[in-house]
Design a protein around this motif. Sequence first.
Motif, PDB file in Angstrom:
ATOM      1  N   VAL A  35       0.863  -1.174   0.000  1.00  0.00           N
ATOM      2  CA  VAL A  35       0.000   0.000   0.000  1.00  0.00           C
ATOM      3  C   VAL A  35       0.901   1.225   0.000  1.00  0.00           C
ATOM      4  CG1 VAL A  35      -1.534   1.342   1.474  1.00  0.00           C
ATOM      5  CG2 VAL A  35      -2.010  -1.074   1.059  1.00  0.00           C
ATOM      6  N   GLU A  36       0.612   2.116  -0.905  1.00  0.00           N
ATOM      7  CA  GLU A  36       1.422   3.329  -0.991  1.00  0.00           C
ATOM      8  C   GLU A  36       0.650   4.480  -0.379  1.00  0.00           C
ATOM      9  OE1 GLU A  36       2.951   4.192  -4.883  1.00  0.00           O
ATOM     10  OE2 GLU A  36       3.363   6.281  -4.366  1.00  0.00           O
ATOM     11  N   ILE A  37       1.220   5.093   0.641  1.00  0.00           N
ATOM     12  CA  ILE A  37       0.553   6.213   1.309  1.00  0.00           C
ATOM     13  C   ILE A  37       1.222   7.505   0.862  1.00  0.00           C
ATOM     14  CG2 ILE A  37      -0.004   7.263   3.535  1.00  0.00           C
ATOM     15  CD1 ILE A  37       0.281   4.228   4.581  1.00  0.00           C
ATOM     16  N   LYS A  38       0.404   8.349   0.286  1.00  0.00           N
ATOM     17  CA  LYS A  38       0.929   9.570  -0.333  1.00  0.00           C
ATOM     18  C   LYS A  38       0.933  10.746   0.632  1.00  0.00           C
ATOM     19  CE  LYS A  38       1.335   8.853  -4.859  1.00  0.00           C
ATOM     20  NZ  LYS A  38       2.678   9.035  -5.390  1.00  0.00           N
ATOM     21  N   GLY A  39       1.923  11.581   0.477  1.00  0.00           N
ATOM     22  CA  GLY A  39       1.852  12.928   1.043  1.00  0.00           C
ATOM     23  C   GLY A  39       1.934  13.059   2.546  1.00  0.00           C
ATOM     24  N   VAL A  40       2.821  12.299   3.187  1.00  0.00           N
ATOM     25  CA  VAL A  40       3.052  12.529   4.612  1.00  0.00           C
ATOM     26  C   VAL A  40       3.987  13.735   4.698  1.00  0.00           C
ATOM     27  CG1 VAL A  40       3.836  11.529   6.788  1.00  0.00           C
ATOM     28  CG2 VAL A  40       2.913  10.045   4.997  1.00  0.00           C
ATOM     29  N   GLN A  41       3.498  14.824   5.260  1.00  0.00           N
ATOM     30  CA  GLN A  41       4.309  16.040   5.236  1.00  0.00           C
ATOM     31  C   GLN A  41       5.139  16.220   6.490  1.00  0.00           C
ATOM     32  OE1 GLN A  41       2.482  19.559   3.899  1.00  0.00           O
ATOM     33  NE2 GLN A  41       1.639  18.619   2.069  1.00  0.00           N
ATOM     34  N   GLU A  42       4.656  15.667   7.607  1.00  0.00           N
ATOM     35  CA  GLU A  42       5.426  15.872   8.833  1.00  0.00           C
ATOM     36  C   GLU A  42       6.179  14.604   9.207  1.00  0.00           C
ATOM     37  OE1 GLU A  42       1.839  17.687  11.064  1.00  0.00           O
ATOM     38  OE2 GLU A  42       1.628  16.983   9.012  1.00  0.00           O
ATOM     39  N   LEU A  43       7.462  14.787   9.443  1.00  0.00           N
ATOM     40  CA  LEU A  43       8.317  13.656   9.792  1.00  0.00           C
ATOM     41  C   LEU A  43       7.828  12.986  11.068  1.00  0.00           C
ATOM     42  CD1 LEU A  43      10.928  12.114   9.188  1.00  0.00           C
ATOM     43  CD2 LEU A  43      12.129  13.767  10.611  1.00  0.00           C
ATOM     44  N   ASP A  44       7.331  13.804  12.015  1.00  0.00           N
ATOM     45  CA  ASP A  44       6.918  13.257  13.310  1.00  0.00           C
ATOM     46  C   ASP A  44       5.752  12.287  13.190  1.00  0.00           C
ATOM     47  OD1 ASP A  44       8.871  14.725  14.387  1.00  0.00           O
ATOM     48  OD2 ASP A  44       7.591  16.349  15.127  1.00  0.00           O
ATOM     49  N   LEU A  45       5.032  12.367  12.073  1.00  0.00           N
ATOM     50  CA  LEU A  45       3.857  11.504  11.932  1.00  0.00           C
ATOM     51  C   LEU A  45       4.163  10.205  11.213  1.00  0.00           C
ATOM     52  CD1 LEU A  45       0.700  13.599  11.002  1.00  0.00           C
ATOM     53  CD2 LEU A  45       0.910  11.810  12.727  1.00  0.00           C
ATOM     54  N   ILE A  46       5.343  10.129  10.610  1.00  0.00           N
ATOM     55  CA  ILE A  46       5.570   9.051   9.657  1.00  0.00           C
ATOM     56  C   ILE A  46       5.499   7.677  10.324  1.00  0.00           C
ATOM     57  CG2 ILE A  46       8.115   8.916   9.702  1.00  0.00           C
ATOM     58  CD1 ILE A  46       7.950   9.045   6.601  1.00  0.00           C
ATOM     59  N   ALA A  47       6.052   7.552  11.527  1.00  0.00           N
ATOM     60  CA  ALA A  47       6.020   6.258  12.203  1.00  0.00           C
ATOM     61  C   ALA A  47       4.587   5.897  12.575  1.00  0.00           C
ATOM     62  CB  ALA A  47       6.909   6.291  13.445  1.00  0.00           C
ATOM     63  N   GLU A  48       3.814   6.907  12.979  1.00  0.00           N
ATOM     64  CA  GLU A  48       2.423   6.667  13.351  1.00  0.00           C
ATOM     65  C   GLU A  48       1.608   6.197  12.138  1.00  0.00           C
ATOM     66  OE1 GLU A  48       1.196   6.407  16.156  1.00  0.00           O
ATOM     67  OE2 GLU A  48      -0.969   6.424  15.785  1.00  0.00           O
ATOM     68  N   VAL A  49       1.877   6.795  10.991  1.00  0.00           N
ATOM     69  CA  VAL A  49       1.189   6.379   9.762  1.00  0.00           C
ATOM     70  C   VAL A  49       1.475   4.905   9.487  1.00  0.00           C
ATOM     71  CG1 VAL A  49       1.153   6.679   7.254  1.00  0.00           C
ATOM     72  CG2 VAL A  49       1.161   8.678   8.735  1.00  0.00           C
ATOM     73  N   VAL A  50       2.726   4.507   9.657  1.00  0.00           N
ATOM     74  CA  VAL A  50       3.098   3.116   9.411  1.00  0.00           C
ATOM     75  C   VAL A  50       2.411   2.202  10.419  1.00  0.00           C
ATOM     76  CG1 VAL A  50       5.020   1.481   9.322  1.00  0.00           C
ATOM     77  CG2 VAL A  50       5.295   3.788   8.389  1.00  0.00           C
ATOM     78  N   ARG A  51       2.422   2.599  11.700  1.00  0.00           N
ATOM     79  CA  ARG A  51       1.763   1.783  12.727  1.00  0.00           C
ATOM     80  C   ARG A  51       0.296   1.587  12.381  1.00  0.00           C
ATOM     81  NH1 ARG A  51       3.936   5.673  16.406  1.00  0.00           N
ATOM     82  NH2 ARG A  51       6.123   5.105  16.659  1.00  0.00           N
TER      83      ARG A  51
END
Lengths: 612, 414
Positions: free
Chosen positions: A231-247
């Motif tokens: 699954v490709e998730i587009k447009g994560v702009q904040e680095l701090d959120l990236i791990a949460e998006v993956v979780r």
Amino acid sequence: MTDFDYEALGMKAGIEIHQQLNTKEKLFSYTPAIIRDSSKHNGEVRRFLRVATSEMGDVDRAAKEEAMQARLFTYYTYDTTDLVEIDEQPPAPLNPDALHLVLMIAKMFHMTPLPQIHPMRKMIVDGSATSGFQRTALVALNGEIDKICRIETVAIEEDACQRVADQVFSVDRLGIPLIEITTTPCMKTPEQVHDVAQYIGMTLRSTGRVKRGLGTIRQDVNVSIRDGARVEIKGVQELDLIAEVVRREVQRQLSLLAIKDELIARSARVNGDVYDVTSVFVKTQSQILKKAKTILGTVLYGFAGLVGMEIQPGRRLGSEMADYAKKCGVSGLFHTDELPAYGVTKKEVAILKETLGACQNDAVIIIAATEQKCQCAMQMIVRRAKMAMEGVPEETRKMLQGGCTAYMRPLSGAARMYPETDLLPVPVTPEYWASIATPELLTDKTERFAAEYGLDAGMAHQIAFSEKLSLFERAVAEGIRPVFVARTIFASLKELSRAGISPETIPDDSVIAVMKAVEAGHAAKEAVSEILSACIRGMTLDEAIAAVAPAFSREELRVLIRGIVAERVDYIKSRGNAALGPVMGVVMKEVRGRIDGKIVSEVLDEELRRIV
Amino acid sequence: MTFSNNNPVNVAFAGLELHGTCISDINGNVLVKLSSGYNICVPTSLCTQAPERAVPPAVHEAEPLKQDANLPLLAIISTGGTIASTVDYRTGAVSSKSTVEDIIKSIPELAGIARYRTLQPFNILSENMNPAMWQKLTRAVYDEIVAGVGGVIVTHGTDTMLYSAAAVSFMLETPVPVIFVGAQRSADRPSSDNVMNAICSMKAGVSDLGEVVVCMHATTDDVACSLHRATRVRKNHTSRRDAFQSIGRTPVGTVSYPEGTVTLEDDAVVRGTYGLRLFDRLEMHCGLLQYYPGMNPDVLDAFSGYTGLVIAGTGLGHVNTDSIAKVAALTAAGTFVVMTSQCQSGEVCDRVYETGRDLLAAGVIEGGSMLPEVALVKLMWVLGNTTRREDAVRMMQTNLKGEFDHDLWRGRGE
């Protein structure tokens, strides 16, 4: 949220980082690469986009889905817009400055450049490119990220339009050069994804030539788990959120797999029959259903309770189905797991289920819109429901606030890439590659600043990653003491910023001139911010120094101190050395900003010694 | 080792083993389309043949084409324009489509407008058009109208479209619309103007119009096409969608998009005004010369022996004084010389300044407000149909097909 043993789940993740390059001009036109205020647009262009079939009859599935509705897009244009940007003219040659930067970054990752850069067209018909494609070219292959991960490719691309409203776009961002960095799927935990993204971001910033601020860097994350799907998730702009998006994506895939198992256990089925249930709701109190021209329903056999099951915080399987339905222009759907609600009564739900022959174990989905939109949306819902029985669909998703995601379109394939026939290949000769110098990494700079200049680790890091890094390096090179420069940047400029003067508006030259005046003893370091503030109001440096804080000589100081000490002889005699502090306070009140505090302390000390 | 088109290849590059398909192998470099879709170009020495992958040939069901018998019949004559095209995503090559099946597959909306007959007399870039092809094209249009079509669509490259349209306009008297249509932006791009222009041209083809027009984007927006009179249109921009503009008049009609509503001006020639007649003779030994300051008069010698010459002069219709003797020599030798202007709009008048009066004395005919390129086409047609100078003068100065930007000349010429 429960954390998982990601490695045991077979999690794999890769990232694609898109970073705007800070070039003067756009990638394929000579217009300025700047973001404009969309309310200041001075023209509008209206266009349809249409998918052209390929020779093989292939249409990229993502492109096809985006083009499902014939949509008229509106593009805002500006006094800085040219014909290339509104697709009325062939592109200018590839911006050599942008290519140079991309090659520099590729070199920083120890990559191998391609001998020729071949621009391609990547079809995008969601409206974000006036031409219907984004120009992109591979630049280098196979790099290394700090020994923890590998980079597959580095490409140079043009940025797309910014969406102003649903079908309205602004062309200012279109064509701003981007570097696209694609890693291998080498990350095994959400934290690794964060660390790799951070490292790449740091490397990019080390060039000093990338744009900064929100929206100038965007991360796409590819995630899969064992038995799940890419699954490709587009447009994560904040680095701090990236791990949460993956979780949350891992959580979503696990939930979908659990739903699949349950559906199989229940022998669930989807037959795709769609019924007109408008008559069920003729007397409804539901505002949405009351207005609808047509209401269609379908039964998902054995799905009861699962459509409403949470798969991500605040999102259910029903939300996934709604995402698919929205492709047809409907605003959403109702499912029986959430009813009665929204003005739909218990009785209406019972009649609905009865009409469609749905049992307790079944879920019913209804859609309210025009007949045509309902039919289209129902097909999408049926498609998505069938996918639920197979587990996790491969998808491109967009990030929502907080780190959840929504369906965007199918994964794009190679069928959307074809050569940009309006451009010639650009050679990268071995000589050119060899001539490209790479900058020092910011992390290396941090260490060097601490070691060479005696800055403490925190200050060194702050300076290295600051936008005032170039000012710092220049000032130090011009012989000003590093600690003083660092303090000026972080204390004096901050004071000004608190006073409403943006540090960006202060020319580096002025700051350096003031610091030099201090170093030469013409002004006290405490007065830096006040002098700068006076300079900004239009004074010359000398005027500012004279007005704000006429320098005080050591002799003048001594006269002043003697006077103050004379008035307090008894007090000083009674307190002895302990009198230094209080008397110092009195003196500083008179001379602050006009002479260095250190000198004040020295002279005062000498004078006190004479008495005590 | 060399690789042929479409061969699967492995590329050893940057310490990686890459897989792709060979697109071309030229001068020791192989262009490879990687499985990611990107093209890379690497030395042949880095490539090895990969085992042939068993890819089942894509089968695309040819849907039987249904044409609605209740709709009017149109002819689509393709000359090589890119109105309906497909793209080879491997090479990026665009191939134009000319069968009804292909065209309707590309643009399904067309099936709701008319029934179609198609033919392709030639398939060339429009810069390679010539007067003999104008004749062949005009005869094809004539034959289609004889065969009973209610309108003819000619797809044409945009570079010389106005010459061909003007030529058909002079050679054919038509009871039905003849619509020239093209595209400015390549057909492979999702934003191409080809589809909208095609749909609008078909709509114009079934409308009340009864003359030869060019149908292209009215503005940069996808909201309407203009119908330009064939003898008063010019390509005024190299690349914009709205490059074609009527000169010295408004377009004779517009077609809204996507509605397809055709609106005609009061002076548009309507369907059935004229009968069908073909006058397909052209005198091809004619030339067009753009005068420029300081032009060596000897340039005019190049046209000696020509039957006709159109000069695009400065301002009201001038060349330098030094050239006048050469012009006189040309006319004396029997070359029919017409003066037009480089100015975008307005009429030639060689009676105001001395140079002009000298040109008239040298036997030059004033071309009124005719566009120089239209005057050239007309001169070929006039000299193809008469050998008497006074007839030729009268015809050149008569507004036959709307080539003058107003109607006053008609009365005075006849």
